[in-house]
Design a protein around this motif. Structure first.
Motif, mmCIF file in Angstrom:
data_model
loop_
_atom_site.group_PDB
_atom_site.id
_atom_site.type_symbol
_atom_site.label_atom_id
_atom_site.label_comp_id
_atom_site.label_asym_id
_atom_site.label_seq_id
_atom_site.Cartn_x
_atom_site.Cartn_y
_atom_site.Cartn_z
ATOM 1 N N GLN A 1 -22.911 -63.255 41.592
ATOM 2 C CA GLN A 1 -21.667 -62.648 42.032
ATOM 3 C C GLN A 1 -21.476 -62.836 43.543
ATOM 4 O OE1 GLN A 1 -21.393 -58.423 41.173
ATOM 5 N NE2 GLN A 1 -19.192 -58.585 40.787
ATOM 6 N N VAL A 2 -22.551 -62.720 44.310
ATOM 7 C CA VAL A 2 -22.471 -62.926 45.759
ATOM 8 C C VAL A 2 -22.079 -64.366 46.075
ATOM 9 C CG1 VAL A 2 -23.827 -63.026 47.886
ATOM 10 C CG2 VAL A 2 -24.037 -61.051 46.362
ATOM 11 N N VAL A 3 -22.730 -65.312 45.399
ATOM 12 C CA VAL A 3 -22.427 -66.735 45.633
ATOM 13 C C VAL A 3 -20.970 -67.029 45.273
ATOM 14 C CG1 VAL A 3 -22.935 -69.096 44.896
ATOM 15 C CG2 VAL A 3 -24.804 -67.482 45.331
ATOM 16 N N LEU B 1 -14.135 -61.298 48.227
ATOM 17 C CA LEU B 1 -14.772 -60.220 48.990
ATOM 18 C C LEU B 1 -15.244 -59.094 48.072
ATOM 19 C CD1 LEU B 1 -12.348 -60.059 52.056
ATOM 20 C CD2 LEU B 1 -14.761 -60.753 52.094
ATOM 21 N N VAL B 2 -14.443 -58.775 47.050
ATOM 22 C CA VAL B 2 -14.845 -57.740 46.089
ATOM 23 C C VAL B 2 -16.122 -58.163 45.366
ATOM 24 C CG1 VAL B 2 -14.225 -56.644 43.905
ATOM 25 C CG2 VAL B 2 -12.564 -56.723 45.778
ATOM 26 N N LEU C 1 -12.925 -52.444 49.225
ATOM 27 C CA LEU C 1 -14.279 -52.983 49.303
ATOM 28 C C LEU C 1 -15.321 -51.872 49.258
ATOM 29 C CD1 LEU C 1 -13.811 -55.798 51.984
ATOM 30 C CD2 LEU C 1 -13.786 -55.996 49.482
ATOM 31 N N LYS C 2 -15.045 -50.789 49.968
ATOM 32 C CA LYS C 2 -15.977 -49.662 49.981
ATOM 33 C C LYS C 2 -16.109 -49.045 48.591
ATOM 34 C CE LYS C 2 -17.021 -45.855 53.145
ATOM 35 N NZ LYS C 2 -16.476 -44.991 54.213
ATOM 36 N N ARG C 3 -14.971 -48.943 47.906
ATOM 37 C CA ARG C 3 -14.957 -48.386 46.552
ATOM 38 C C ARG C 3 -15.809 -49.220 45.597
ATOM 39 N NH1 ARG C 3 -11.421 -49.475 42.027
ATOM 40 N NH2 ARG C 3 -11.077 -47.618 40.720
ATOM 41 N N ASN C 4 -15.652 -50.544 45.634
ATOM 42 C CA ASN C 4 -16.409 -51.402 44.738
ATOM 43 C C ASN C 4 -17.898 -51.414 45.087
ATOM 44 O OD1 ASN C 4 -14.721 -53.225 42.696
ATOM 45 N ND2 ASN C 4 -13.447 -52.786 44.469
ATOM 46 N N PHE C 5 -18.204 -51.400 46.368
ATOM 47 C CA PHE C 5 -19.616 -51.345 46.761
ATOM 48 C C PHE C 5 -20.265 -50.066 46.250
ATOM 49 C CE2 PHE C 5 -23.043 -49.943 49.448
ATOM 50 C CZ PHE C 5 -23.826 -51.079 49.584
ATOM 51 N N VAL D 1 -18.680 -65.765 47.980
ATOM 52 C CA VAL D 1 -18.674 -66.621 49.171
ATOM 53 C C VAL D 1 -17.811 -67.855 48.935
ATOM 54 C CG1 VAL D 1 -20.096 -68.087 50.649
ATOM 55 C CG2 VAL D 1 -20.892 -65.793 50.006
ATOM 56 N N LEU D 2 -17.923 -68.461 47.759
ATOM 57 C CA LEU D 2 -17.140 -69.655 47.451
ATOM 58 C C LEU D 2 -15.654 -69.360 47.429
ATOM 59 C CD1 LEU D 2 -19.343 -71.267 44.645
ATOM 60 C CD2 LEU D 2 -19.118 -71.996 47.029
ATOM 61 N N PHE D 3 -15.275 -68.169 46.991
ATOM 62 C CA PHE D 3 -13.868 -67.798 46.967
ATOM 63 C C PHE D 3 -13.327 -67.533 48.377
ATOM 64 C CE2 PHE D 3 -13.035 -66.097 42.405
ATOM 65 C CZ PHE D 3 -13.215 -67.381 41.922
ATOM 66 N N ILE D 4 -14.204 -67.048 49.257
ATOM 67 C CA ILE D 4 -13.742 -66.643 50.585
ATOM 68 C C ILE D 4 -13.431 -67.849 51.471
ATOM 69 C CG2 ILE D 4 -14.448 -65.538 52.749
ATOM 70 C CD1 ILE D 4 -16.074 -63.574 51.002
ATOM 71 N N PHE D 5 -14.350 -68.825 51.537
ATOM 72 C CA PHE D 5 -14.228 -69.873 52.549
ATOM 73 C C PHE D 5 -13.014 -70.776 52.362
ATOM 74 C CE2 PHE D 5 -18.662 -68.740 53.467
ATOM 75 C CZ PHE D 5 -18.536 -68.597 54.837
#
Length: 322
Positions: free
Chosen positions: A275-277, A298-299, A244-248, A280-284
């Protein structure tokens, strides 16, 4: 100690080169003696393109010269003349500039960059050189294939999180990285005086910014699919935190260079929000979609936030390995 500011680089005398072409293979290294040794051994298996001279240019960013023993052990068996320097200024940009300075001193005509944790296919330089010579392009950027150790977590392999995007031969690229690239050193460095910007500090993206300036100077960057180097995934990259840190950091640092006009920035903002939306949809609904989908969400989420922060001019230090 090498410290090249933009002003210093503009004052450096332009070199002229003898023929045949003299190709330098550039390596920056920092406290990776085992990986460097494997890289050098693979280079020694390279098939030499016809009609060139070549040499190996190594810049060590460890003030204690930790790579020197590896380099000296390799020197006796090397098929290349080797030039080694220690760069005491910290940072990858300064170390890359140390390689460029070695190239000026050795009067090379072209430079091929790879990373010290990579190994090369025996035909790597031959394929890259053939395309470079046959096409009107001053930069060719090539494939990096990730190899996975036997103990790599399954979620990393299934998610292909470290697989590079495919490159098509002849594809026009917006920029390049120093992990696998060949370029016209005489034109870019000696004539146009383009060096890596050390003023970027620890923010990252120095190679992206370097090759964007190359494009802005009117030079093309083309892809080549069959000039291959391999990168063994280091176990330190197995964690979700690192991913996650790498992609950010990658998205945050690159955006500042890629988008130069308002139209591009607006498109960037919309894409980043999407991309953020999506993240979020993938996470929940993760319990249904599975672990890989959660991590991909999360990525997307952190990548989108990295881009949005860059849109508003917020850039964080690239302390990826901290």
């Amino acid at each position: 100690m090498l410290k090249l500011s933009n002003t210093d680089s503009m004052n450096m005398k332009t070199s002229t080169y003898d023929r045949p072409h003299k190709v330098g293979i550039g390596l920056c290294t920092y406290k990776r003696p085992e990986q460097l040794a494997l890289c050098l051994q693979s280079l020694n298996q390279l098939i030499k393109p016809q009609g060139i001279d070549w040499c190996l240019l190594i810049a060590d960013n460890d003030k204690n010269s930790s790579a020197k023993g590896v380099v000296e052990d390799f020197r006796s068996q090397s098929q290349f003349p080797i030039f080694y320097v220690v760069e005491t200024s910290s940072g990858i940009a300064a170390t890359r500039n140390a390689v460029l300075k070695l190239g000026v001193e050795q009067r090379i005509s072209e430079l091929a960059f790879i990373d010290d944790d990579e190994t090369v296919d025996p035909n790597w330089l031959a394929h890259s050189w053939l395309y470079y010579q046959s096409m009107e392009s001053d930069v060719v950027t090539n494939r990096v294939i990730t190899l996975y150790p036997h103990n790599t977590p399954e979620w990393i392999k299934k998610g292909k999180f470290y697989d590079a995007n495919p490159i098509q031969t002849g594809q026009l690229m917006y920029s390049a990285a120093t992990g696998n690239v060949l370029f016209n050193f005489q034109k870019i460095v000696a004539e146009y005086q383009i060096f890596f910007d050390e003023d970027l500090g620890a923010s990252g993206g120095e190679d992206t910014e370097f090759f964007l300036r190359v494009r802005q100077a009117g030079m093309d960057i083309k892809g080549v699919s069959n000039a291959i180097v391999y990168e063994m995934l280091d176990p330190s990259r197995f964690s979700l935190r690192y991913l996650l840190k790498r992609n950010f950091m990658t998205q945050n640092s690159r955006v500042r260079y890629k988008y130069k006009n308002n139209v591009g920035k607006i498109r960037l903002l919309f894409y980043s929000c999407f991309q953020v939306v999506k993240g979020v949809l993938f996470i929940f609904p993760g319990g249904v979609l599975g672990r890989v989908r959660i991590y991909k969400g999360l990525v997307d989420l952190v990548s989108g936030f990295g881009r949005i922060m860059a849109f508003f001019g917020i850039h964080l230090p690239n302390d990826l390995y901290a």
